[in-house]
Write a protein that holds these residues in place. Structure first.
Motif, PDB file in Angstrom:
ATOM      1  N   GLN A   1     106.991 -12.793 -11.135  1.00 10.28           N
ATOM      2  CA  GLN A   1     106.600 -12.751  -9.564  1.00 10.28           C
ATOM      3  C   GLN A   1     105.415 -13.844  -9.313  1.00 10.28           C
ATOM      4  O   GLN A   1     104.675 -14.024 -10.169  1.00 10.28           O
ATOM      5  CB  GLN A   1     105.850 -11.395  -9.419  1.00 10.28           C
ATOM      6  N   SER A   2     105.638 -14.375  -8.257  1.00 14.44           N
ATOM      7  CA  SER A   2     104.392 -15.015  -7.692  1.00 14.44           C
ATOM      8  C   SER A   2     103.785 -14.502  -6.637  1.00 14.44           C
ATOM      9  O   SER A   2     104.135 -13.828  -5.916  1.00 14.44           O
ATOM     10  CB  SER A   2     105.195 -16.654  -7.043  1.00 14.44           C
ATOM     11  N   VAL A   3     102.374 -14.452  -6.757  1.00  8.69           N
ATOM     12  CA  VAL A   3     101.465 -13.910  -5.934  1.00  8.69           C
ATOM     13  C   VAL A   3     100.307 -14.653  -5.374  1.00  8.69           C
ATOM     14  O   VAL A   3      99.939 -15.566  -6.174  1.00  8.69           O
ATOM     15  CB  VAL A   3     100.907 -12.556  -6.693  1.00  8.69           C
ATOM     16  N   SER A   4     100.104 -14.639  -4.248  1.00 11.75           N
ATOM     17  CA  SER A   4      99.043 -15.589  -3.597  1.00 11.75           C
ATOM     18  C   SER A   4      97.733 -14.675  -3.327  1.00 11.75           C
ATOM     19  O   SER A   4      97.848 -13.461  -2.834  1.00 11.75           O
ATOM     20  CB  SER A   4      99.409 -16.335  -2.407  1.00 11.75           C
ATOM     21  N   ILE A   5      96.514 -15.154  -3.449  1.00  6.84           N
ATOM     22  CA  ILE A   5      95.570 -14.407  -3.018  1.00  6.84           C
ATOM     23  C   ILE A   5      94.649 -15.542  -2.093  1.00  6.84           C
ATOM     24  O   ILE A   5      94.355 -16.494  -2.403  1.00  6.84           O
ATOM     25  CB  ILE A   5      94.464 -14.037  -4.226  1.00  6.84           C
ATOM     26  N   THR A   6      94.401 -15.144  -0.976  1.00  9.22           N
ATOM     27  CA  THR A   6      93.720 -15.830  -0.030  1.00  9.22           C
ATOM     28  C   THR A   6      92.555 -15.042   0.529  1.00  9.22           C
ATOM     29  O   THR A   6      92.405 -14.028  -0.053  1.00  9.22           O
ATOM     30  CB  THR A   6      94.588 -16.242   1.435  1.00  9.22           C
ATOM     31  N   GLY A   7      91.795 -15.676   1.229  1.00  8.88           N
ATOM     32  CA  GLY A   7      90.522 -14.997   1.778  1.00  8.88           C
ATOM     33  C   GLY A   7      89.558 -16.264   2.220  1.00  8.88           C
ATOM     34  O   GLY A   7      89.560 -17.325   1.684  1.00  8.88           O
ATOM     35  N   GLU A   8      88.379 -15.585   2.808  1.00 10.56           N
ATOM     36  CA  GLU A   8      87.479 -16.747   3.283  1.00 10.56           C
ATOM     37  C   GLU A   8      86.604 -17.375   2.074  1.00 10.56           C
ATOM     38  O   GLU A   8      86.734 -16.742   0.924  1.00 10.56           O
ATOM     39  CB  GLU A   8      86.325 -15.960   4.130  1.00 10.56           C
ATOM     40  N   SER A   9      86.106 -18.241   2.169  1.00 11.71           N
ATOM     41  CA  SER A   9      85.082 -18.877   1.291  1.00 11.71           C
ATOM     42  C   SER A   9      84.065 -18.000   0.707  1.00 11.71           C
ATOM     43  O   SER A   9      83.597 -17.394   1.672  1.00 11.71           O
ATOM     44  CB  SER A   9      84.409 -20.262   1.566  1.00 11.71           C
ATOM     45  N   GLY A  10      83.784 -17.938  -0.513  1.00 10.45           N
ATOM     46  CA  GLY A  10      82.770 -16.919  -0.875  1.00 10.45           C
ATOM     47  C   GLY A  10      83.467 -15.425  -0.889  1.00 10.45           C
ATOM     48  O   GLY A  10      82.529 -14.571  -1.369  1.00 10.45           O
ATOM     49  N   ALA A  11      84.517 -15.302  -0.834  1.00  8.88           N
ATOM     50  CA  ALA A  11      85.116 -13.896  -0.732  1.00  8.88           C
ATOM     51  C   ALA A  11      85.300 -13.469  -2.153  1.00  8.88           C
ATOM     52  O   ALA A  11      85.286 -12.207  -2.504  1.00  8.88           O
ATOM     53  CB  ALA A  11      86.517 -13.792   0.084  1.00  8.88           C
ATOM     54  N   GLY A  12      85.099 -14.294  -3.135  1.00 11.31           N
ATOM     55  CA  GLY A  12      85.281 -13.767  -4.426  1.00 11.31           C
ATOM     56  C   GLY A  12      86.662 -14.167  -5.100  1.00 11.31           C
ATOM     57  O   GLY A  12      86.994 -13.449  -6.389  1.00 11.31           O
ATOM     58  N   LYS A  13      87.289 -14.972  -4.596  1.00 11.84           N
ATOM     59  CA  LYS A  13      88.626 -15.365  -5.285  1.00 11.84           C
ATOM     60  C   LYS A  13      88.643 -15.820  -6.473  1.00 11.84           C
ATOM     61  O   LYS A  13      89.410 -15.447  -7.542  1.00 11.84           O
ATOM     62  CB  LYS A  13      89.632 -16.503  -4.361  1.00 11.84           C
TER      63      LYS A  13
END
Lengths: 375, 226
Positions: free
Chosen positions: B37-49
């Protein structure tokens, strides 16, 4: 490099001094508390020993010598010319004159003494002995002994070359009023014979009032000081290497900081902490390895051209005379010893590897995530 | 795609000390990435990605919660053991490539193999094959300093694949490359993972690239939102 130069030159000085001691005194010296009276019998006894090559009687003391208006007080050694050439390498040391010219009316002067007196071959010198002074006290007329300079010698050891002279044994016996007696007997051993065994055997054979001394005992303090000097120099210079290792450590520490991201990457892709540490330890070892062998190469090069370097330096600082006066030898001697090289290599490799240890520990303790964040 | 979870986390909490209070970056993250599976994680800068990515790969420890690789809990092993397992389990692609400048292209790709032991002939062959697959057939012996951003990232992708990991974790892999080359990189990553049934976890800001993955997650206020 410095360690190699110092050790090699110290070995050279030590070797030259011990060689000069041996060449001038023979392998073994036999002396008693008083003069040795029946020395021909004793010579016979000594030369019957299987390990003895030749033995030669000698007498020594201090005299006053004058040439023109210049007086000086050299050490004089009287020797049996028929035998002594087998014990001492006199021929090798003569820079002017010939051994055959030395008789009961002539002397050999050391180069330094000849310079001080301003005497040369065929000059006449006046010689005064303590016996003459004793006779003068008894109101005898003091007449010096006039002797011709038959040769000038130089051993390369300024302690001898500075102020000493050689006469025939008969002349010395006469000057000191010794009759047929002598002060001692020099013994030269056959090649390969053990010095200590020979001394032990001779002491067993000799009468109780006489004792055999190995050449190493004649200047035991000097030999001890030479060894001590060499050891102390080794440790002092080891500290210089230690200081140099701080520069290796700081270079590697800077490398750890510069390579933070690579260290992080290494951790991320599966590198163990010890693998990160090994990179820097090996770098320290490599620097040490290259430095050691480069240093040894440069050291050998410097030692090979030591005399030219010193002459150039002396010429530059106008101190040629001072060098000649204060140092024991006219040339700087050097002797390479494998043991010294091994010691230098081991010491420098250990120190440089240890210098890499601190940066290596820092690299090993670095967390990959923190290192990767360090952008 | 199978039902096996290559990576799974339960209730991950991570905070960082600040001047007066601690900042909670992750507040109970539950995440599953299935095989292939391919999974992406997005989020704001500093979100903890990135923090989440480091915790998933055990480069950093969570304050609490568990991490499972192939169903096996890994956050109780020693640093050395985990590092060895990570070398075979996860391949990394970073935004700044992190190539080693002292090594050439082939040397960089072989680096993860070298860490695991001696380089064999088949390792070299595989590295060369991977470089061919990412389109760098003619660049094997080139210095990394002479590569463009896109080429350097392709070397990093080949390096991530050399140990045949179960999952590729890519942290902003297109962040330092222009849009056109970024798309190429994304396509290469997705194709290579799909072809070998390998999972991909993509951390990105780019919504278009995130949309190319099978599952799109958002890290919001320390929690995962689908």
């Amino acid at each position: 490099m410095v360690l190699i130069i110092v050790q090699t030159v110290m070995n050279g000085f030590s070797h030259e001094i011990t060689k000069a001691m041996k060449d001038l005194n023979g392998d073994i010296r036999i002396e008693g508390e008083a003069f040795i009276q029946d020395y021909p019998l004793l010579l016979d006894l000594i030369e019957r020993q299987r390990f003895v090559k030749v033995a030669s009687p000698y007498a020594y003391g201090m005299v006053m010598v004058q040439h023109g208006n210049i007086p000086t007080f050299p050490q004089v050694r009287g020797m049996d010319l028929s035998r002594e050439r087998d014990v001492l390498a006199i021929d090798e040391f003569l820079i002017q004159g010939a051994l055959a010219n030395l008789d009961d009316e002539s002397v050999f002067l050391s180069s330094g003494l000849a310079n001080t007196l301003g005497a040369s071959i065929d000059s006449t010198v006046d010689l005064y002995t303590p016996l003459m002074l004793y006779r003068m006290k008894e109101n005898d007329v003091l007449l010096p002994r006039e002797l011709t300079v038959a040769g000038i010698f130089e051993t390369g050891w300024s302690r001898v070359d500075g102020n000493s002279m050689i006469t025939s044994l008969r002349l010395m016996q006469e000057l000191y009023g010794m009759g047929d007696s002598v002060h001692g007997i020099s013994v030269m051993l056959k090649n390969g014979e053990d010095l200590n065994d020979a001394v032990q055997e001779l002491n067993f054979q000799l009468p109780e009032n006489l004792h055999a001394y190995p050449w190493t005992e004649s200047d035991r303090d000097l030999l001890f000081i030479l060894n001590l000097e060499k050891t102390v120099m080794f440790f002092i210079i080891l500290f210089i290497i230690l200081v140099a290792s701080f520069s290796i450590a700081s270079t590697l520490m800077a490398s750890v900081v510069r390579k933070t991201r690579e260290i992080g990457l290494l951790g991320a892709i599966g590198g163990q902490p010890w693998q990160c540490a090994a990179c820097f330890c090996l770098q320290g070892l490599f620097i040490g390895f290259v430095g050691t062998f480069l240093g040894i190469g440069l050291g050998i090069l410097a030692v090979s051209y030591r005399n030219a370097i010193v002459q150039w330096f002396a010429h530059l600082t106008h101190s040629e005379a001072a060098f000649q006066m204060y140092y024991e030898f006219s040339d700087i001697p050097a002797v390479y010893m494998t043991g010294d090289f091994v010691k230098v290599i081991i010491a420098t490799l250990i120190i440089s590897t240890l210098a890499g240890l601190l940066p290596a520990l820092r690299a090993a303790r670095m967390k990959p995530s923190e290192a990767l964040r360090n952008e | 795609m199978s039902d096996i979870n290559v990576i799974e986390t339960t209730d991950i909490v991570r905070s960082f000390p600040a001047a007066h209070a601690k900042i909670e970056v992750l507040r109970g993250v539950h995440l599953k990435v299935k095989r292939g599976q391919s999974v992406s994680i997005t989020g704001e800068s500093g979100a903890g990605k990135t923090t989440l990515m480091y915790i998933l790969s055990m480069l950093e420890e969570a304050d609490s919660g568990s991490v499972f690789w192939d169903g096996v809990k890994v956050n109780n092993g020693s640093r050395g053991e985990v590092a060895k397992r990570r070398a075979e389990f996860i391949g990394f692609v970073f935004q700044l490539y992190y190539l080693i400048p002292e090594l050439d292209v082939l040397g960089n790709v072989l680096m993860p193999r070298r860490i695991l032991g001696r380089i064999r002939k088949e390792d070299k062959e595989r590295a060369e094959e991977l470089l061919v697959r990412v389109g760098l057939k003619d660049r094997l012996r080139h210095s990394t300093g002479k590569l463009s951003g896109g080429e350097a990232q392709r070397v990093a992708i080949a390096r991530a694949l050399i140990n045949e990991p179960r999952i590729i974790i890519a942290d902003e892999p297109t962040g330092s490359i222009d849009e056109r080359h970024g798309e190429e990189i994304m396509q290469i990553l997705l194709d290579l993972c799909k072809k070998d049934n390998r999972s991909l976890l993509l951390v990105t800001h780019n919504q278009r690239f995130a949309a190319m993955t099978d599952k799109k997650l958002v890290l919001h206020y320390g929690k995962i939102v689908e």
